[in-house]
Design a protein around this motif. Structure first.
Motif, PDB file in Angstrom:
ATOM      1  N   THR A   1       1.074  -1.015   0.377  1.00  0.00           N
ATOM      2  CA  THR A   1      -0.188   0.209   0.269  1.00  0.00           C
ATOM      3  C   THR A   1       1.078   1.091   0.167  1.00  0.00           C
ATOM      4  OG1 THR A   1      -1.785  -1.244   0.817  1.00  0.00           O
ATOM      5  CG2 THR A   1      -1.855   1.397   1.321  1.00  0.00           C
ATOM      6  N   ALA A   2       1.962   1.386   0.409  1.00  0.00           N
ATOM      7  CA  ALA A   2       2.658   2.413   0.998  1.00  0.00           C
ATOM      8  C   ALA A   2       3.614   2.673  -0.100  1.00  0.00           C
ATOM      9  CB  ALA A   2       3.699   2.702   2.064  1.00  0.00           C
ATOM     10  N   ALA A   3       3.769   1.637  -1.299  1.00  0.00           N
ATOM     11  CA  ALA A   3       5.015   1.654  -2.077  1.00  0.00           C
ATOM     12  C   ALA A   3       5.192   2.427  -3.310  1.00  0.00           C
ATOM     13  CB  ALA A   3       4.593  -0.143  -3.249  1.00  0.00           C
ATOM     14  N   ASN A   4       4.462   4.300  -3.660  1.00  0.00           N
ATOM     15  CA  ASN A   4       4.208   4.800  -3.874  1.00  0.00           C
ATOM     16  C   ASN A   4       5.628   5.547  -4.065  1.00  0.00           C
ATOM     17  OD1 ASN A   4       1.939   4.722  -5.402  1.00  0.00           O
ATOM     18  ND2 ASN A   4       1.181   5.318  -3.296  1.00  0.00           N
ATOM     19  N   HIS A   5       6.856   5.182  -4.959  1.00  0.00           N
ATOM     20  CA  HIS A   5       7.735   5.711  -4.728  1.00  0.00           C
ATOM     21  C   HIS A   5       8.168   5.901  -6.413  1.00  0.00           C
ATOM     22  CE1 HIS A   5       8.566   4.465  -0.913  1.00  0.00           C
ATOM     23  NE2 HIS A   5       8.243   3.362  -1.624  1.00  0.00           N
ATOM     24  N   SER A   6       7.937   6.719  -7.083  1.00  0.00           N
ATOM     25  CA  SER A   6       7.850   7.343  -8.374  1.00  0.00           C
ATOM     26  C   SER A   6       9.164   7.298  -9.022  1.00  0.00           C
ATOM     27  CB  SER A   6       7.917   8.123  -8.183  1.00  0.00           C
ATOM     28  OG  SER A   6       8.175   9.813  -7.878  1.00  0.00           O
ATOM     29  N   ASN A   7      10.946   7.340  -8.339  1.00  0.00           N
ATOM     30  CA  ASN A   7      11.667   7.017  -8.134  1.00  0.00           C
ATOM     31  C   ASN A   7      12.706   6.032  -8.049  1.00  0.00           C
ATOM     32  OD1 ASN A   7      12.026  10.163  -8.998  1.00  0.00           O
ATOM     33  ND2 ASN A   7      12.549  11.108  -7.642  1.00  0.00           N
ATOM     34  N   ILE A   8      12.055   5.388  -8.179  1.00  0.00           N
ATOM     35  CA  ILE A   8      12.694   3.555  -7.364  1.00  0.00           C
ATOM     36  C   ILE A   8      11.741   2.943  -9.140  1.00  0.00           C
ATOM     37  CG2 ILE A   8      12.659   2.161  -5.927  1.00  0.00           C
ATOM     38  CD1 ILE A   8      12.632   2.745  -4.235  1.00  0.00           C
ATOM     39  N   ARG A   9      12.196   2.121  -9.182  1.00  0.00           N
ATOM     40  CA  ARG A   9      12.769   1.853 -10.724  1.00  0.00           C
ATOM     41  C   ARG A   9      13.231   0.142 -10.601  1.00  0.00           C
ATOM     42  NH1 ARG A   9      11.540   6.236 -14.645  1.00  0.00           N
ATOM     43  NH2 ARG A   9      10.938   8.192 -12.549  1.00  0.00           N
ATOM     44  N   LEU A  10      11.782  -0.998 -10.812  1.00  0.00           N
ATOM     45  CA  LEU A  10      11.849  -1.970 -11.302  1.00  0.00           C
ATOM     46  C   LEU A  10      11.731  -2.880 -12.461  1.00  0.00           C
ATOM     47  CD1 LEU A  10       8.589  -2.402  -8.929  1.00  0.00           C
ATOM     48  CD2 LEU A  10      10.936  -2.219  -8.228  1.00  0.00           C
ATOM     49  N   PHE A  11      12.802  -3.995 -12.583  1.00  0.00           N
ATOM     50  CA  PHE A  11      13.653  -4.894 -14.070  1.00  0.00           C
ATOM     51  C   PHE A  11      13.330  -6.717 -13.396  1.00  0.00           C
ATOM     52  CE2 PHE A  11      16.053  -6.231 -17.096  1.00  0.00           C
ATOM     53  CZ  PHE A  11      15.178  -5.769 -18.740  1.00  0.00           C
ATOM     54  N   HIS A  12      12.359  -6.622 -13.754  1.00  0.00           N
ATOM     55  CA  HIS A  12      12.117  -8.528 -13.088  1.00  0.00           C
ATOM     56  C   HIS A  12      12.523  -9.390 -14.834  1.00  0.00           C
ATOM     57  CE1 HIS A  12      10.841 -12.095 -10.462  1.00  0.00           C
ATOM     58  NE2 HIS A  12      10.161 -12.347 -11.710  1.00  0.00           N
ATOM     59  N   ILE A  13      13.758 -10.401 -14.396  1.00  0.00           N
ATOM     60  CA  ILE A  13      14.149 -10.479 -15.231  1.00  0.00           C
ATOM     61  C   ILE A  13      13.720 -11.954 -15.095  1.00  0.00           C
ATOM     62  CG2 ILE A  13      16.304 -11.943 -16.188  1.00  0.00           C
ATOM     63  CD1 ILE A  13      17.809  -9.209 -15.497  1.00  0.00           C
ATOM     64  N   PRO A  14      12.650 -12.091 -16.595  1.00  0.00           N
ATOM     65  CA  PRO A  14      12.128 -13.956 -15.995  1.00  0.00           C
ATOM     66  C   PRO A  14      13.238 -14.948 -16.212  1.00  0.00           C
ATOM     67  CG  PRO A  14      11.948 -12.972 -18.655  1.00  0.00           C
ATOM     68  CD  PRO A  14      12.481 -12.087 -17.487  1.00  0.00           C
ATOM     69  N   LYS A  15      12.949 -15.960 -15.658  1.00  0.00           N
ATOM     70  CA  LYS A  15      13.495 -16.942 -14.942  1.00  0.00           C
ATOM     71  C   LYS A  15      14.316 -17.845 -16.304  1.00  0.00           C
ATOM     72  CE  LYS A  15      11.727 -18.403 -11.368  1.00  0.00           C
ATOM     73  NZ  LYS A  15      10.787 -19.390 -10.485  1.00  0.00           N
ATOM     74  N   THR A  16      15.295 -17.701 -17.331  1.00  0.00           N
ATOM     75  CA  THR A  16      15.999 -18.156 -18.336  1.00  0.00           C
ATOM     76  C   THR A  16      17.056 -18.490 -18.238  1.00  0.00           C
ATOM     77  OG1 THR A  16      14.630 -16.555 -18.891  1.00  0.00           O
ATOM     78  CG2 THR A  16      15.872 -17.321 -20.606  1.00  0.00           C
TER      79      THR A  16
ATOM     80  N   LYS B   1      21.845 -12.357 -25.676  1.00  0.00           N
ATOM     81  CA  LYS B   1      22.095 -11.207 -25.708  1.00  0.00           C
ATOM     82  C   LYS B   1      21.254 -10.507 -25.495  1.00  0.00           C
ATOM     83  CE  LYS B   1      24.658 -11.941 -29.869  1.00  0.00           C
ATOM     84  NZ  LYS B   1      24.759 -11.418 -31.661  1.00  0.00           N
ATOM     85  N   ASP B   2      19.983 -11.192 -24.719  1.00  0.00           N
ATOM     86  CA  ASP B   2      18.285  -9.995 -24.212  1.00  0.00           C
ATOM     87  C   ASP B   2      17.821 -11.063 -23.459  1.00  0.00           C
ATOM     88  OD1 ASP B   2      17.031  -8.006 -24.043  1.00  0.00           O
ATOM     89  OD2 ASP B   2      16.626  -8.066 -26.309  1.00  0.00           O
ATOM     90  N   VAL B   3      17.543 -10.195 -22.602  1.00  0.00           N
ATOM     91  CA  VAL B   3      15.947 -11.088 -21.716  1.00  0.00           C
ATOM     92  C   VAL B   3      14.220 -10.539 -22.779  1.00  0.00           C
ATOM     93  CG1 VAL B   3      16.999 -11.273 -20.115  1.00  0.00           C
ATOM     94  CG2 VAL B   3      16.480  -8.981 -20.282  1.00  0.00           C
ATOM     95  N   LYS B   4      13.883 -10.478 -21.610  1.00  0.00           N
ATOM     96  CA  LYS B   4      12.078 -10.287 -22.163  1.00  0.00           C
ATOM     97  C   LYS B   4      11.688 -10.230 -20.973  1.00  0.00           C
ATOM     98  CE  LYS B   4      11.747 -13.737 -25.265  1.00  0.00           C
ATOM     99  NZ  LYS B   4      11.419 -14.961 -26.529  1.00  0.00           N
ATOM    100  N   THR B   5      11.555  -8.049 -20.812  1.00  0.00           N
ATOM    101  CA  THR B   5      11.517  -7.461 -19.381  1.00  0.00           C
ATOM    102  C   THR B   5      10.764  -6.491 -20.327  1.00  0.00           C
ATOM    103  OG1 THR B   5      10.632  -7.490 -17.046  1.00  0.00           O
ATOM    104  CG2 THR B   5      12.716  -7.842 -17.944  1.00  0.00           C
ATOM    105  N   THR B   6      10.753  -5.526 -19.595  1.00  0.00           N
ATOM    106  CA  THR B   6      10.011  -3.966 -19.311  1.00  0.00           C
ATOM    107  C   THR B   6      11.251  -3.762 -18.139  1.00  0.00           C
ATOM    108  OG1 THR B   6       9.806  -2.686 -19.887  1.00  0.00           O
ATOM    109  CG2 THR B   6       7.921  -3.417 -19.615  1.00  0.00           C
TER     110      THR B   6
END
Length: 451
Positions: free
Chosen positions: A131-146, A153-158
């Motif tokens: 509920t408290a996770a409103n942090h516009s200056n924290i960014r998330l990049f979750h790499i899928p299991k591969t 050369k690349d991953v499929k996420t954003t």
């Protein structure tokens, strides 16, 4: 010449011309990303062979010609962190790519097995944190299991902004780590989660001779991307595999291999000493041996370790649900060592040396200059002592400043001490800042102190 013949010839001529490939970027470059501050920034991608590619970032611009295989890479000048200003990254070739809402700050990787992968929604106070996770200056990049047989050369996420909608399935430990740093340092934070439950350390490792399939699929694609450091939570599977003290060599391969791959030989690497677990899938002695291997890893420069013996809510669950204290403790190492916060205590007591005095053994600890105490106010627990016969018996342990005096009634010629040396350990020795002491044993101890 008939019209149809001319059409065939024209078609063949067109087909023989080089294809005009769109300039492209790997997934690590996207809207909402964070780029590492105060270091040259690699930007890379693909285009048509020989194609001119223009890269614009902020006020900086560079031009490159794609090589014969269509690959290109430029090194953009370093930029300072800025919480208030976002940037655009523009790539111009045969086509144009514009990436928006880019911040300059610090980027951290979180990797390991299930306790690093563990999602925020499944943790202690998870709903409250979401509920408290409103942090516009924290960014998330979750790499899928591969997995991959060779470096991908690349991953499929954003990249995604940290919001209550985007955070529930993200790594809880990595999130709490990044949140703490963001709060204390005030720079944008990029968090790259690359973890896989149940994985041993070997598939994550790269050496001069080989690379593991998880490294290939989930780390190799981002090694040209500048990062500040790494946090690591793994080891349970290697206890089950009975690796014990040999885990130290595996950690060394992991850390040095990643540092080479990222071309950052001082890259901070902070890790979790895995939690106690009462299940007999851990053979007797194997968990303490791996603990010692983890403490020995502290001899590698720019590493740090947190202890979690006090954070286990259920000794029969290999996944303690308190992940916020794990993340916060990891952040203490970064705050003290990388952000030079002088008022931060970053480690619990670590065994340093012993001195036999008559029928007592005096144990000295690092990271205890301000003193030691009992977490629950009760007598110190889980100390054992052995004499010449080598049999360990429960011991009395008394604090004296930054040392502990250990003795037992029937041991007149003591030789060695053990502390919390079993798979269900829950000792109560802490320093005055409340951080727990790591389990240890004094017989040919190999651990470091990271002082």
């Amino acid at each position: 010449m008939k019209y149809s013949s001319r059409l065939i010839i024209l078609t063949m001529f067109i087909a023989s011309l080089p294809a005009l490939a769109d300039v492209s970027l790997p997934a690590i470059f996207a809207d909402h990303m964070v780029l590492q501050r105060n270091t040259p920034l690699n930007v890379w991608g693909t285009a048509n062979a020989g194609e001119k590619v223009i890269v614009n970032l902020g006020k900086n611009s560079k031009t490159i010609i794609a090589d014969q295989d269509g690959n290109w890479i430029v090194s953009m000048p370093s930029m300072p962190a800025n919480e208030r200003q976002s940037h655009k990254l523009t790539i111009i070739g045969n086509n144009k790519i514009v990436l928006k809402n880019i911040l300059i700050g610090d980027v951290w990787i979180g990797s390991g097995q299930s306790n690093m992968e563990w999602q925020l929604k499944g943790t202690l106070k998870g709903k409250e944190f979401i509920t408290a996770a409103n942090h516009s200056n924290i960014r998330l990049f979750h790499i899928p299991k591969t997995r991959a047989k060779k470096p991908a050369k690349d991953v499929k996420t954003t990249w995604k902004e940290c919001t209550p909608e985007n955070i529930p399935n993200f790594s809880a430990v990595l999130y709490h780590f990044g949140k703490k740093i963001h709060k204390e340092v005030g720079v944008p934070i990029g968090l790259i989660n690359s973890s896989w439950g149940g994985s041993p350390i070997e598939p994550w490792t790269i050496t001069k001779k080989s690379s593991g399939n998880m490294y290939n699929g989930m780390i190799a694609p981002i090694t040209k991307f500048a990062v500040r450091g790494t946090i690591w939570y793994q080891g349970e599977t290697n206890v089950i595999q009975k690796n014990g003290l040999a885990y130290n060599g595996k950690m060394k391969d992991l850390i040095l291999g990643w540092r080479d791959a990222f071309n950052n030989h001082d890259m901070p690497f902070y890790f979790v000493q895995i939690a106690p677990w009462g299940n007999k899938r851990y053979a007797d002695g194997q968990l303490p041996a791996l603990w010692e291997a983890q403490v020995a890893t502290l001899k590698i420069p720019h590493t740090g370790m947190i202890v979690t013996t006090d954070l286990v809510d259920n000794i029969n669950d290999i996944h303690p649900r308190n992940k916020h204290d794990v993340g916060d403790r990891l952040a203490r190492w970064a705050l003290a060592k990388d952000y030079l916060k002088k008022d931060v205590t970053y480690s619990g007591p670590l065994y340093k040396n012993m001195l036999i005095k008559g029928n007592e053994i005096q144990i000295t600890f690092a990271h205890a200059l301000a003193g030691l105490k009992s977490r629950d106010g009760k007598p110190l627990s889980e100390f054992a002592i052995a004499g010449t016969a080598g049999k360990f018996v429960p011991a009395k342990a008394v604090i004296s400043g930054s040392t502990v005096i250990v003795s037992a009634k029937n041991i007149n010629s003591p030789k060695h001490v053990r502390f919390g040396w079993h798979r269900s350990a829950n000792p109560n020795l802490i320093n005055t800042e409340g951080l727990p002491a790591s389990p240890f044993q004094t017989n040919n101890w190999t651990g470091g102190t990271a002082e």
